[in-house]
Design a protein around this motif. Structure first.
Motif, PDB file in Angstrom:
ATOM      1  N   ASP A  96       0.835  -1.207   0.000  1.00  0.00           N
ATOM      2  CA  ASP A  96       0.000   0.000   0.000  1.00  0.00           C
ATOM      3  C   ASP A  96       0.868   1.255   0.000  1.00  0.00           C
ATOM      4  OD1 ASP A  96      -2.106  -1.700   0.124  1.00  0.00           O
ATOM      5  OD2 ASP A  96      -2.707  -1.221   2.178  1.00  0.00           O
ATOM      6  N   GLU A  97       1.900   1.240   0.813  1.00  0.00           N
ATOM      7  CA  GLU A  97       2.776   2.409   0.931  1.00  0.00           C
ATOM      8  C   GLU A  97       3.433   2.734  -0.408  1.00  0.00           C
ATOM      9  OE1 GLU A  97       6.721   3.916   3.451  1.00  0.00           O
ATOM     10  OE2 GLU A  97       5.853   1.933   3.829  1.00  0.00           O
ATOM     11  N   GLN A  98       3.932   1.719  -1.114  1.00  0.00           N
ATOM     12  CA  GLN A  98       4.579   1.939  -2.401  1.00  0.00           C
ATOM     13  C   GLN A  98       3.581   2.438  -3.437  1.00  0.00           C
ATOM     14  OE1 GLN A  98       6.216  -2.104  -2.704  1.00  0.00           O
ATOM     15  NE2 GLN A  98       8.256  -1.203  -2.873  1.00  0.00           N
ATOM     16  N   ASN A  99       2.396   1.847  -3.453  1.00  0.00           N
ATOM     17  CA  ASN A  99       1.388   2.246  -4.434  1.00  0.00           C
ATOM     18  C   ASN A  99       0.962   3.705  -4.244  1.00  0.00           C
ATOM     19  OD1 ASN A  99       1.477  -0.349  -5.444  1.00  0.00           O
ATOM     20  ND2 ASN A  99      -0.371  -1.025  -4.391  1.00  0.00           N
ATOM     21  N   ILE A 100       0.773   4.105  -2.993  1.00  0.00           N
ATOM     22  CA  ILE A 100       0.392   5.495  -2.712  1.00  0.00           C
ATOM     23  C   ILE A 100       1.542   6.435  -3.056  1.00  0.00           C
ATOM     24  CG2 ILE A 100      -0.214   7.118  -0.879  1.00  0.00           C
ATOM     25  CD1 ILE A 100      -1.675   4.757   0.484  1.00  0.00           C
ATOM     26  N   ASP A 101       2.749   6.055  -2.683  1.00  0.00           N
ATOM     27  CA  ASP A 101       3.930   6.871  -2.964  1.00  0.00           C
ATOM     28  C   ASP A 101       4.081   7.097  -4.466  1.00  0.00           C
ATOM     29  OD1 ASP A 101       6.364   8.241  -2.366  1.00  0.00           O
ATOM     30  OD2 ASP A 101       7.497   6.448  -2.889  1.00  0.00           O
ATOM     31  N   CYS A 102       3.926   6.022  -5.239  1.00  0.00           N
ATOM     32  CA  CYS A 102       4.054   6.126  -6.700  1.00  0.00           C
ATOM     33  C   CYS A 102       2.929   6.971  -7.294  1.00  0.00           C
ATOM     34  CB  CYS A 102       4.052   4.727  -7.311  1.00  0.00           C
ATOM     35  SG  CYS A 102       4.218   4.713  -9.107  1.00  0.00           S
ATOM     36  N   ALA A 103       1.705   6.784  -6.799  1.00  0.00           N
ATOM     37  CA  ALA A 103       0.562   7.544  -7.325  1.00  0.00           C
ATOM     38  C   ALA A 103       0.733   9.037  -7.089  1.00  0.00           C
ATOM     39  CB  ALA A 103      -0.730   7.043  -6.676  1.00  0.00           C
TER      40      ALA A 103
END
Length: 594
Positions: A412-419
């Motif tokens: 979740d953290e990576q997906n939000i960071d990338c978005a």
């Protein structure tokens, strides 16, 4: 010296086992059954007790007669004395007599104290074991008293099964929830507190070893093979299916995306039990497009040749990203539109792996080409790009027309960071595409839904795929998409074949998804039945449906051959529309109409 060594090791084992149990309980870490806190505590206590009895028995049986057999006898008797504690048959007089002659003042007091503590704890542990056994009996009694209730059985307790169980209980408060393989029935599983107050029972045994057949034949039993270990689900499927196959009012849901599960379902025709397979990745992608797919067309930008351009950026080519890349190729086949897809992954082999799964979709003969009567799409897979790298930034900067972005690269953290990073990069290019990111944590999703920066500017990132929204009755059991797809399948096949074969199931769902988009896009004749179409509408529907079908079949890995061979994933109709027979054109009209 012998007494000091035994006492020191016993004290270390006892204190260490307590520390392990407390730490594991606080952090709620998952571990193998053998390493559960209670098991470690029992082992630590047992070894400590045996070590404390050893010096006593040594003085009786070894001193003055030291040999292998006397030492062995001492060990066995120490274990015997330990077992006596667990069944309330311990004799503390021997301990008092032994400790009274110990010269060391500290050991003289500490030794009997430690052993007396173990004297107290041992029978409590025995009672706990009996209580645990009794709990299992109570579970069977409660199951028996729920004879006429509908039952929902979960193969494992995890975040997915808990979310689904809670939602089912909300909709069916009188139904009975059953968790098997529930070694955490004491509530130690993180999230298990959500089950408190519900009509739920737990069995420690695996689903395949738990007998649930003594239930009213007129009441429904629904099984969910829902472990996050797909191999385990597949192995359980064969056993559960065989065990309950002749029972009426029984459904079996297999959560898996593997080829094995597809083969198993294809062969599960013998019996009354109704089987379903849930592919979490394709389920999320299909459901999202079924519910919100029109936004891709609504946000498309004016392009060349009078067509609007859907420009999609997909970051992460795992199950979700690969699935979406393939799906957009056929979903975006619509009159007046063209689709361009840029997919990124940090793996250097991403393009090769993706192309291997759908070779003709990526073939330069079709990919990026405009051919009358053929599907139109332009897919580029960018291999070896980490979203944190400057090279990734440069590639994103080259995309001047992005309208839709999807992120699924890991946590979740990576997906939000990338978005959030993509929102920044596209804002620099004066672009504001729809951005969606996969986030499993429902609480995190809720807290970030309307997030803004320090200037009050919204990040405008839609978070999808949370466990609560994905694992619920509306999606898993009563899917509107599935219902729509079945209706379409019945236009050319029997209902049984829809459930039995993944090919039919998935193809019909794709047809239902595209049909809904056609109607919303205002395609002429899309909302009419075949017999009500005008000649112009019928001709248009035929061509559009064939273009969609070509892209769909290629996304499934099919290639053109003169003769159809589904084992080879080869089909003779993967050609331009004009070269089809009149019969096949009419089939496109029938499938493509409402």
């Amino acid at each position: 010296m012998r007494l000091i060594i035994c006492f020191s090791i016993a004290l270390a084992l006892f204190i260490g086992s307590i520390a392990w149990a407390i730490t594991a309980t606080i952090v709620k870490r998952k571990s193998r059954a053998f390493l559960k806190p209670i098991n470690i505590f029992i082992l630590g206590t047992s070894f400590a007790g045996a070590l404390l009895f050893y010096p006593i028995n040594y003085d009786i049986y070894v001193i003055g007669n030291a040999n292998f057999f006397s030492v062995f006898k001492t060990v066995i008797l120490s274990i015997h004395d330990l077992l006596g504690l667990y069944v309330l048959n311990g004799n503390f007089e021997t301990v008092n007599a032994f400790s009274s002659v110990i010269a060391n003042e500290f050991l003289k007091n500490a030794y009997p104290i430690l052993l007396s503590v173990i004297y107290i704890i041992a029978p409590i542990l025995t009672f706990g074991f009996i209580l645990s056994f009794f709990k299992n009996i109570v579970s069977y009694v409660k199951y028996l008293t729920s004879f006429h209730k509908n039952v929902y059985v979960f193969s494992e307790m995890n975040e997915y099964s808990i979310a689904l169980a809670v939602d089912i209980a909300k909709n069916h408060p009188k139904a009975l929830l059953v968790f098997t393989n529930a070694s955490n029935e004491d509530g130690s599983y993180d999230g298990a507190e959500k089950l408190q107050g519900l009509n739920v029972i737990f069995f420690k045994k695996d689903l395949t070893l738990t007998n649930l057949n003594f239930h009213s034949k007129k009441s429904k039993i629904t099984f969910f093979l829902i472990s996050d270990n797909e191999d385990k689900n597949v192995k359980q499927f064969a056993i559960v299916n065989e065990k309950y196959k002749d029972r009426d009012f029984t459904q079996l849901y297999l959560f898996s995306s593997s080829v094995q599960s597809d083969m198993l379902l294809s062969n599960s025709t013998d019996g009354k039990i109704v089987v379903r397979r849930i592919n979490p990745a394709s389920s999320l992608i299909y459901r999202n497009l079924y519910d919100n797919g029109f936004e891709l067309f609504k946000n498309a930008k004016e392009g060349e040749n009078g067509k609007k351009v859907i420009s999609a950026v997909i970051v992460g080519m795992g199950n979700y990203g690969s699935n979406l890349t393939k799906t957009l190729a056929w979903f975006c086949q619509m009159d007046g539109y063209t689709v361009k897809i840029n997919s990124f992954d940090k793996s250097p082999d991403a393009n090769d792996i993706f192309s291997s799964s759908c070779p003709e979709l990526m073939d330069k003969k079709y990919n990026g080409k405009l051919i009358d009567g053929e599907a139109e799409y332009d897919i580029t897979v960018h291999s070896g790009y980490d979203y944190k790298s400057i090279e990734f930034d440069k590639q994103i900067e080259k995309i001047k027309d992005a309208t839709y972005v999807f992120v699924s690269i890991g946590s979740d953290e990576q997906n939000i960071d990338c978005a959030v990073k993509l929102r920044m990069l596209f804002e620099r290019n004066n672009l504001h595409p729809v951005i969606k990111a996969v986030v499993y944590n429902g609480e995190l999703k809720t807290s970030l839904e309307n997030a803004v920066n320090f200037k009050g500017q919204p990040y405008d990132v839609t978070l999808i795929g949370d466990v609560e929204s994905t694992y619920c009755e509306k999606v898993i059991i009563h899917s509107e998409l599935e219902k729509d797809a079945l209706a379409r399948h019945k236009k050319y096949g029997a209902e049984e074949s829809f459930w039995q074969f993944e090919y039919n199931n998935k193809s019909s769902m794709a047809s239902a998804i595209h049909m809904r988009a056609r109607i919303k896009c205002g395609i002429k004749g899309a909302d009419k039945k075949e017999e009500d179409l005008t000649k112009e509408e019928a001709d248009n529907i035929e061509v559009l449906e064939h273009k969609r079908w070509n892209a769909y079949m290629r996304s499934e890995g099919y290639v053109y051959k003169k003769e159809r061979n589904d084992l080879a994933k080869a089909h003779h109709n993967l050609v331009c529309f004009d070269t089809l027979s009149e019969e096949d054109k009419r089939k496109d009209r029938r499938v493509g109409s409402k």
